[in-house]
Write a protein that holds these residues in place. Sequence first.
Motif, short mmCIF file in Angstrom:
data_model
loop_
_atom_site.label_atom_id
_atom_site.label_comp_id
_atom_site.label_asym_id
_atom_site.label_seq_id
_atom_site.Cartn_x
_atom_site.Cartn_y
_atom_site.Cartn_z
N GLN A 179 2.47 1.70 -3.28
CA GLN A 179 1.47 2.14 -4.25
C GLN A 179 1.22 3.64 -4.09
N TRP A 180 1.09 4.06 -2.83
CA TRP A 180 0.88 5.49 -2.53
C TRP A 180 2.07 6.32 -3.02
N ASP B 106 0.84 -1.21 0.00
CA ASP B 106 0.00 0.00 0.00
C ASP B 106 0.87 1.26 0.00
N GLU C 108 1.90 6.65 -6.69
CA GLU C 108 0.86 7.60 -7.10
C GLU C 108 1.32 9.05 -6.86
N GLU C 109 1.98 9.25 -5.74
CA GLU C 109 2.51 10.57 -5.43
C GLU C 109 3.51 11.02 -6.50
#
Lengths: 175, 118
Positions: free
Chosen positions: B106-107, B103, B110-111
């Motif tokens: 993934q964050w 997670d 995305e950032e």
Amino acid sequence: MNQFLASVERRAFTMARLAVGNPDDALDIVQDAMLALVKNYRHRDRAEWRPLFFTILNNRITDWHRRRNTISRWQLLRERLVGDSAEDAELDPGDLPGPQAAAPDRALISERTLDAIDSAVGRLPLRQQQAFLLRCVEGFDVAETARAMSCSGGSVKTHLSRALATLRKHLEDLR
Amino acid sequence: MKPSVPKSDSNRRVIDAAREVMARRDRELDGETLASLRCARARALEAQRVRAPVWLPAGAAVAAAVVVALLWTRAPEPEAELFAGGEWLLEDGMEIELMEEMDFYQWLAEEALDDHSS
């Protein structure tokens, strides 16, 4: 089974009491023997119950003495290390009725004999006591006694011979 | 001097006396002891009554095995759902901690994409 246990419970307790010297442990031993018989041998032929029961009883008594000896050795070791001898009285196995103050009456001679034998049987070494009680009092044959004591027939005869010699000596001393 | 008694006679006297001693001890047991013996006998017989039949534990074990087998074959495997499509992680020998932090990665990705697009 109920009838059978009722028929042997007094004798079982008396033997255990004589062998271990106190009623509480004797009762535990008898109860253990009853439970083991019911649990493991209730389906066996009824004629087998008596020898099986006394075999279990004697095994329990022998186990009790083994545990007791182990505890006594530890207590002895502890006393040697700590110097505490206050529990000596508890280690004394001689928890038997003392000689009765009977009047010197001829009618009481047999009572004296009984008391002497009572005391002497209680003081026999365990294996001699077991051999004597099973063979001479309960009437088991040599093979049954040997099975009950987990030993050979020869050992039974040896224990019995020694027990009888000791008991004869006690009776002769009374004369 | 004491008259000598044949050994067999002496043995007979000893045995007779011992039998009488034991019978006397049996007779003289007190009421409390007798009650305790009755209780011990009752407990032993009760254990016989409450003891389950021999086939019962075996039957219970078979029934339990059947239930477990049914659940095993029908229920979805949580691990399979959790890692659906991600078998490569395991195949590549990646650390469990890495998977647990997916997670976060993934964050992070995305950032990074957001930063790049902005």
